[in-house]
Design an enzyme around this catalytic site. Structure first.
Site, PDB file in Angstrom:
ATOM      1  N   LYS A  44      -5.162 -10.751  -6.202  1.00 35.26           N
ATOM      2  CA  LYS A  44      -6.353 -11.059  -5.403  1.00 35.26           C
ATOM      3  C   LYS A  44      -7.473 -10.053  -5.690  1.00 35.26           C
ATOM      4  CE  LYS A  44      -5.692  -8.508  -1.218  1.00 35.26           C
ATOM      5  NZ  LYS A  44      -5.744  -8.299   0.174  1.00 35.26           N
ATOM      6  N   LYS A  63       0.835  -1.212   0.000  1.00 36.02           N
ATOM      7  CA  LYS A  63       0.000   0.000   0.000  1.00 36.02           C
ATOM      8  C   LYS A  63       0.864   1.253   0.000  1.00 36.02           C
ATOM      9  CE  LYS A  63      -4.233  -1.735   2.152  1.00 36.02           C
ATOM     10  NZ  LYS A  63      -5.229  -1.524   3.210  1.00 36.02           N
ATOM     11  N   LYS A  68     -10.825  -4.503  -2.869  1.00 34.14           N
ATOM     12  CA  LYS A  68     -11.598  -3.256  -2.922  1.00 34.14           C
ATOM     13  C   LYS A  68     -10.772  -2.139  -3.519  1.00 34.14           C
ATOM     14  CE  LYS A  68     -13.853  -4.014   1.504  1.00 34.14           C
ATOM     15  NZ  LYS A  68     -13.478  -3.763   2.900  1.00 34.14           N
TER      16      LYS A  68
HETATM   17  P1  AMP Z   1     -10.691  -5.937   3.691  1.00 28.09           P
HETATM   18  O1  AMP Z   1     -11.369  -5.882   2.364  1.00 28.09           O
HETATM   19  O2  AMP Z   1      -9.216  -5.707   3.549  1.00 28.09           O
HETATM   20  O3  AMP Z   1     -11.340  -5.106   4.748  1.00 28.09           O
HETATM   21  O4  AMP Z   1     -10.807  -7.457   4.163  1.00 28.09           O
HETATM   22  C1  AMP Z   1     -11.856  -7.978   4.947  1.00 28.09           C
HETATM   23  C2  AMP Z   1     -11.750  -9.488   5.072  1.00 28.09           C
HETATM   24  O5  AMP Z   1     -11.893 -10.112   3.794  1.00 28.09           O
HETATM   25  C3  AMP Z   1     -10.409  -9.976   5.617  1.00 28.09           C
HETATM   26  O6  AMP Z   1     -10.629 -11.081   6.470  1.00 28.09           O
HETATM   27  C4  AMP Z   1      -9.658 -10.398   4.400  1.00 28.09           C
HETATM   28  O7  AMP Z   1      -8.700 -11.390   4.669  1.00 28.09           O
HETATM   29  C5  AMP Z   1     -10.773 -10.948   3.519  1.00 28.09           C
HETATM   30  N1  AMP Z   1     -10.449 -10.815   2.090  1.00 28.09           N
HETATM   31  C6  AMP Z   1     -10.207  -9.665   1.416  1.00 28.09           C
HETATM   32  N2  AMP Z   1      -9.959  -9.912   0.106  1.00 28.09           N
HETATM   33  C7  AMP Z   1     -10.047 -11.260  -0.050  1.00 28.09           C
HETATM   34  C8  AMP Z   1      -9.907 -12.157  -1.175  1.00 28.09           C
HETATM   35  N3  AMP Z   1      -9.623 -11.709  -2.402  1.00 28.09           N
HETATM   36  N4  AMP Z   1     -10.072 -13.490  -0.968  1.00 28.09           N
HETATM   37  C9  AMP Z   1     -10.363 -13.951   0.265  1.00 28.09           C
HETATM   38  N5  AMP Z   1     -10.514 -13.174   1.371  1.00 28.09           N
HETATM   39  C10 AMP Z   1     -10.357 -11.851   1.224  1.00 28.09           C
END
Ligand code: AMP
Ligand code: TRP
Length: 335
Positions: free
Chosen positions: A199, A113, A202
């Site tokens: 991956k 990031k 967002k």
């Molecule tokens: P975040 O979008 O960073 O707030 O992530 C929220 C949750 O979603 C966390 O537990 C991440 O590990 C999970 N997560 C985010 N992106 C992925 C993805 N592409 N595949 C699986 N889990 C994800």
């Protein structure tokens, strides 16, 4: 017997996507009856990169409502907003002072990031994992269900527990509780639908790379039709040369709740033109009940506000107890 405690959270930065759902929230829902659960919307984490103050509150409501729409039940779980519990910032500060700088500098997510932020990278982004450790430790969580990308942050949290307890407690009476990550292999890393080597995220500038939980059926259809594929005949899993094929088949397998063998038998001779409509239908049907529940929750603002208020009351009681224990161990005057 007391249930084990679970804590997890998602940032209110944009919409939730299928990666968040399959890597995190779906797992929270599936095992919630077994545990005493705390699920927070981590809005303090959301400002570690530049954010828009005009949408933060709305995005926070969206995530809380999506937790409920995905099936989080108040019978087993507490839903709350991180910034409403001041103990998170306080414990983060206290932990900051025992965290070696180089532990944070080597975090992969920080490095990734930080590159995007250039000169403007904030101290908050570097400190993100310490705030996350505070989130977890305040609730004395036994288990933290997350996707694969959070593993390193969980390891840092565990290292902090060892360091704190070594310095300020005894083995017989540890102050901080050691948490364990709960990373389910299935769905732990859902990939972008426009590049099977990245991956689903967002923060990807292109919305075509992800399926959001609130995308309309028409948009889902368009996105999957545009999803990257390859010209190879037949479909199969686990081929490093075909990351997109593996990802789309995996999405289909998890969402249709079929085994790998069932999916192979069904799809091995298909071309993309045959497989994509099947995947589109499966995604739309999975998201349909979530979306309709979401919109009915959002139509009742007072209901949601009350849930968050009750959540904050319950969360702050637990969090403040831990904070007091930590402050005592550090030698502070009683407040
Ligand atoms: P975040 O979008 O960073 O707030 O992530 C929220 C949750 O979603 C966390 O537990 C991440 O590990 C999970 N997560 C985010 N992106 C992925 C993805 N592409 N595949 C699986 N889990 C994800
Ligand atoms: N860092 C997590 C993510 O981006 C979100 C998060 C913040 C979290 N605090 C947490 C997850 C505590 C689990 C537990 O996905």
């Amino acid at each position: 017997m007391n249930k084990k405690r679970v804590l997890s959270g998602v940032q209110p930065t944009g919409n939730l996507h299928l990666g968040n759902y399959l890597g995190a929230i779906r797992n929270w829902v599936e095992s919630q009856e077994e545990y005493d659960n705390f699920f927070c919307v981590v809005d303090l984490h959301a400002i570690t990169v530049p954010h828009d103050p005009t949408t933060l509150a709305e995005d926070t409501y969206t995530i809380a409502a999506l937790y409920l729409a995905c099936g989080i039940s108040l019978e087993y779980s507490t839903i709350f907003v991180q910034s409403q519990i001041s103990a998170h910032c306080e414990l983060a500060w206290l932990l900051n002072c025992i965290t070696p700088l180089n532990w944070l500098e080597r975090m992969i997510q920080f490095k990734e990031k930080a590159i995007k932020q250039g000169e403007n990278v904030s101290v908050g982004l570097l400190d993100y994992p310490v705030l996350m450790a505070a989130d977890i430790l305040l609730y004395e969580a036994d288990l933290v269900p997350v996707g694969e990308d959070q593993k390193q942050h969980l390891e840092l949290t565990r290292d902090l527990v060892v360091r704190f307890n070594d310095k300020f407690a005894t083995p017989e009476a540890p102050v901080l509780k050691m948490p364990n990550p709960l990373i389910r292999e299935e769905g732990a890393r859902i990939m972008s639908i426009t590049d099977g080597t990245k991956k689903m995220s967002k923060s990807d500038p292109s919305d075509w790379s992800r399926i959001n939980l609130l995308d309309s059926p028409e948009l889902i259809e368009k996105k999957i039709k545009k999803a990257k594929t390859d010209p190879i005949k037949g479909l199969w899993f686990d081929d490093p040369e075909r990351p997109e094929c593996d990802n789309l088949l995996t999405l289909y397998r998890i969402l249709s709740q079929k085994s790998k063998t069932e999916v192979i038998n069904e799809c091995q001779d298909m071309g993309w033109g045959q497989f994509k409509p099947l995947l589109i239908e499966t995604i739309i049907e999975t998201l349909r009940p979530i979306q309709s529940k979401y919109y009915s929750i959002r139509a009742e603002q007072t209901y949601l506000d009350n849930i968050l208020k009750q959540g904050a009351t319950k969360a702050s009681t637990v969090a403040n107890q831990t904070l007091t224990k930590v402050k005592n161990a550090l030698g502070y005057l009683p407040s």
